[in-house]
Each structure stands twice: as C-alpha cells, then as structure tokens.
Design a protein around this motif. Structure first.
Motif, mmCIF file in Angstrom:
data_model
loop_
_atom_site.group_PDB
_atom_site.id
_atom_site.type_symbol
_atom_site.label_atom_id
_atom_site.label_comp_id
_atom_site.label_asym_id
_atom_site.label_seq_id
_atom_site.Cartn_x
_atom_site.Cartn_y
_atom_site.Cartn_z
ATOM 1 N N UNK A 175 0.839 -1.111 0.143
ATOM 2 C CA UNK A 175 0.013 -0.156 0.163
ATOM 3 C C UNK A 175 0.883 1.313 0.105
ATOM 4 N N UNK A 176 0.689 2.222 -0.897
ATOM 5 C CA UNK A 176 1.281 3.460 -1.012
ATOM 6 C C UNK A 176 0.557 4.403 -1.437
ATOM 7 N N UNK A 177 0.937 5.795 -0.921
ATOM 8 C CA UNK A 177 0.492 7.064 -1.135
ATOM 9 C C UNK A 177 1.189 7.619 -1.995
ATOM 10 N N UNK A 178 0.885 7.494 -3.288
ATOM 11 C CA UNK A 178 2.186 8.047 -4.205
ATOM 12 C C UNK A 178 2.110 9.477 -4.487
ATOM 13 N N UNK A 179 1.191 10.242 -3.725
ATOM 14 C CA UNK A 179 1.310 11.791 -3.889
ATOM 15 C C UNK A 179 2.743 12.283 -3.038
ATOM 16 N N UNK A 180 2.968 11.557 -2.000
ATOM 17 C CA UNK A 180 4.154 11.874 -1.473
ATOM 18 C C UNK A 180 3.880 12.927 -0.522
ATOM 19 N N UNK A 181 2.729 13.267 -0.130
ATOM 20 C CA UNK A 181 2.253 14.309 0.692
ATOM 21 C C UNK A 181 0.901 14.287 0.818
ATOM 22 N N UNK A 182 0.493 14.913 2.282
ATOM 23 C CA UNK A 182 -1.024 14.909 2.370
ATOM 24 C C UNK A 182 -1.727 15.955 2.028
ATOM 25 N N UNK A 183 -2.657 16.006 1.093
ATOM 26 C CA UNK A 183 -3.474 17.101 0.701
ATOM 27 C C UNK A 183 -4.931 17.217 1.373
ATOM 28 N N UNK A 184 -5.358 18.348 1.310
ATOM 29 C CA UNK A 184 -6.720 18.558 2.310
ATOM 30 C C UNK A 184 -7.776 17.869 1.595
ATOM 31 N N UNK A 185 -7.871 17.495 0.240
ATOM 32 C CA UNK A 185 -8.961 16.961 -0.526
ATOM 33 C C UNK A 185 -9.535 17.712 -1.426
ATOM 34 N N UNK A 186 -9.330 19.079 -1.360
ATOM 35 C CA UNK A 186 -9.848 19.969 -2.236
ATOM 36 C C UNK A 186 -8.986 19.849 -3.641
ATOM 37 N N UNK A 187 -7.845 19.389 -3.735
ATOM 38 C CA UNK A 187 -7.201 19.296 -4.719
ATOM 39 C C UNK A 187 -6.262 18.131 -4.699
ATOM 40 N N UNK A 188 -5.662 17.467 -5.597
ATOM 41 C CA UNK A 188 -4.766 16.190 -5.688
ATOM 42 C C UNK A 188 -3.413 16.520 -6.100
ATOM 43 N N UNK A 189 -2.491 16.074 -5.484
ATOM 44 C CA UNK A 189 -0.910 16.003 -5.863
ATOM 45 C C UNK A 189 -0.924 14.901 -7.082
ATOM 46 N N UNK A 190 0.249 15.186 -7.840
ATOM 47 C CA UNK A 190 0.790 14.263 -8.775
ATOM 48 C C UNK A 190 1.296 13.077 -8.284
ATOM 49 N N UNK A 218 -12.215 18.480 8.777
ATOM 50 C CA UNK A 218 -11.686 17.995 10.127
ATOM 51 C C UNK A 218 -10.760 17.106 9.855
ATOM 52 N N UNK A 219 -10.709 16.057 9.097
ATOM 53 C CA UNK A 219 -9.903 14.897 8.801
ATOM 54 C C UNK A 219 -8.588 15.470 8.292
ATOM 55 N N UNK A 220 -8.335 16.347 7.410
ATOM 56 C CA UNK A 220 -7.237 16.891 6.785
ATOM 57 C C UNK A 220 -5.967 17.029 7.904
ATOM 58 N N UNK A 221 -4.916 16.521 7.660
ATOM 59 C CA UNK A 221 -3.616 16.299 8.316
ATOM 60 C C UNK A 221 -2.581 17.006 7.471
ATOM 61 N N UNK A 222 -2.619 18.260 7.648
ATOM 62 C CA UNK A 222 -1.792 18.957 6.570
ATOM 63 C C UNK A 222 -0.964 20.050 7.352
ATOM 64 N N UNK A 223 0.061 20.892 6.654
ATOM 65 C CA UNK A 223 0.882 21.698 7.082
ATOM 66 C C UNK A 223 1.777 21.559 8.376
ATOM 67 N N UNK A 224 1.520 22.286 9.389
ATOM 68 C CA UNK A 224 2.369 22.309 10.648
ATOM 69 C C UNK A 224 1.327 21.526 11.882
ATOM 70 N N UNK A 225 0.532 20.818 11.207
ATOM 71 C CA UNK A 225 -0.589 20.306 12.375
ATOM 72 C C UNK A 225 -0.139 19.285 13.143
#
Length: 319
Positions: A175-190, A218-225
């Motif tokens: 199982x891999x999350x290939x965006x390599x980053x958490x995004x908030x869900x409003x947009x998606x990484x490559x 509420x679920x977004x785990x991003x930035x300096x969170x």
C-alpha cells in the motif's frame, strides 16, 4: 530538505477551519478520543501474537482492528466498488484480487487513510525510514512488515523499488500513497512514478483507491498540524464520514512504463473525486520534510519516493 521532494499548498488554517455547527460536546469527544487510543494500544500489544497466525486469519484480525479504531474515533465509513453492496453501518469485503501481489495506491489526506485502506486491503505499507527509529511505533511498523524508504537519499531509491518488487512477487499487497504528501482533499497531488516500476517489474496489477471525507476539513492532516491537534479535531467533528471508492484494477502489462502507469492510476482516482474547491492563491507551498516531528504537507507517516526518468527498468536506471 531535498528539492525533489513533493510539495502541497495545504495548511490547517486554509483546509480545516473550525465550525461550531458540526462539533460534538467536549465530554463526548474526550470519550471518543480515549476509546480510539485504547483500541490502538490494544492492537499494538496484540501485534506480536497476530504475527504468528496464517495470512488469512491475520488479515481478518487486521480488518477487525482497524474497523474498531475508526469507529471508536467516531468516523463512519461508506464504501463503493466492493462486494457485497456497501451500507453505512458495515464495511464490505473488497473485490477479489487476482493471484499474486497487487500494488494498492490511494490519494492521501489524513492519518485516517492508513486504517481505512487496511480495512479493505491489509498489506505492507511503504513508510519513511524515520519511522523505524520512533519509540514503540518503529518496532510495531517492522513487526507489521512495513517497507521503508529514505526520502532524502535518492541513491537509496533503487533498493526500495527492489524491496517493493520482491514483496509483490512474493504475493503481498503493498500500500502506497504516491502523492508523497498529505493534501486536504480539495485538490490532488501528482502521483510520483518510482513505485509503479516495482509493479511493472513484478508483473502485478495496480488497484487505485479514492479516499474522501465529509465534512472535508476536520480529517485533513496538513501543514504544521501536530498529531494531537488533528486527533482532537477529528473526535470533535460530529457526523464525520469517510468515503472510499475501490476502483477497477489496472492489469499488469497494460502500460509500458512507470510514468504512463502512474498517470493512469492518478486519472482513475481524480475522475472519481467530487468537484474541487480551489485553494486561495495566497496559500504558501510547503516543502516536504523528512523528519519525525509534527506532520507537514509532505511528511505524512506513509510516503512514496519521488519519480525519476522512466526509460529503462529499475534495475538499470535507478542506480
């Protein structure tokens, strides 16, 4: 910090604004948090015992544990694309996989993504190597068969790809999350492409999975969170629902190189996403970091190595 690591423009202030209308009471939230943490600790304590069981039983135990954790944290789950037909109160079994391993790839929004994917596809996660040195969690990750990637050492990437390939050839789900980053869900990484080379080398299919949350913030785990803040925001959110869409397999051999395979998986996930809400133009891009401090946009617990030129096999070009 390496320039080639992925970036995301998401921050808690932009992506997870507080809303009094969707909050449960402090006492109820505290009870949810305590129950969820107890479920996590119990699973950690029982992990060495579960490792002794045969794979089928171990998978069933893993699904039961992750479902319990998610429900105790107060998150409902809805699944599409699996059989039997999903209901709001039950997480169905995933669609049958072909013989052998499969690479499961999903977009990445939250720490919740990890138990959510495990409820349907228990397998070996790809994690940043820092996790191996974390107290308790590092030991648990190794016992669970986690594969590790040194995100800031590009020369270590060929070995990671080979490890993933070998696990897939041995019949494991990875199982891999290939965006390599958490995004908030409003947009998606490559989707970065390196891990898709492992699927090509192993001759296995890719299973795309789309993850979303309602309400989104509420679920977004991003930035300096910090993790503690994210946990509290999650249990405070009344009616938080995770939506998982299991997408059709991309068969082995359909795409000739890792970049086209990565693009196909990304398109499959993006096409099932709800209408996007653009982030403000003033949002600052946050560069991924490879540290074990608070989660940052590109330093979520489970990360994918970045892509590199896609011409030859990983055996030749990833050295």
């Amino acid at each position: 910090m390496s320039a080639w690591l992925p970036t995301a423009p998401c921050t808690p202030q932009l992506c997870a604004p507080r809303s009094q209308d969707t909050r449960r009471g402090t006492v109820a939230a505290g009870a949810r948090l305590l129950a969820g943490l107890c479920a996590v600790v119990l699973g950690i304590l029982l992990l060495p015992l579960a490792a002794l069981f045969e794979a089928g039983l171990r998978d069933r135990l893993t699904r039961g544990w992750t479902r319990t954790v998610i429900r105790f944290f107060g998150v409902r789950v809805r699944v599409e694309g699996a059989t039997p037909a999903p209901t709001p109160d039950a997480i169905p079994a995933p669609a049958p996989e072909a013989h052998g391993g499969v690479l499961v790839v999903a977009n990445h929004i939250s720490w919740l993504d990890i138990p959510l994917v495990a409820t349907l596809f228990p397998g070996r996660l790809l994690a940043k190597s820092d996790i191996r040195r974390w107290p308790v969690i590092g030991t648990v990750a190794e016992l669970g068969g986690t594969l590790f990637v040194e995100r800031d050492r590009l020369r270590a990437l060929p070995g990671t790809v080979r490890d993933i390939r070998d696990a897939l050839r041995a019949g494991s789900r990875v199982i891999v999350f290939p965006e390599g980053s958490t995004w908030c869900g409003r947009d998606q990484g490559r989707f970065t492409a390196a891990v898709f080379q492992a699927a090509l080398d192993a001759g296995v299919a890719v299973r795309p999975v789309r993850i979303g949350y309602r309400p989104l913030g509420p679920a977004a785990f991003v930035g300096d969170d910090p993790l503690a803040v994210s946990l509290w925001r999650t249990v405070l959110a009344r009616g938080l629902t995770a939506e998982i869409k299991v997408l059709p397999l991309i068969p082995a051999g359909r795409h000739p190189d890792r970049r086209s395979l990565a693009r196909a998986a990304q398109r499959a996930v993006a096409q099932t996403a709800p209408a996007r809400t653009a982030l403000p133009q003033t949002a600052l891009a946050h560069t991924a970091v490879a540290s074990d401090s608070a989660n940052r946009p590109a330093s979520s617990v489970h990360q994918c190595a970045n892509s590199i030129p896609a011409r030859a096999s990983s055996e030749r070009t990833l050295s």
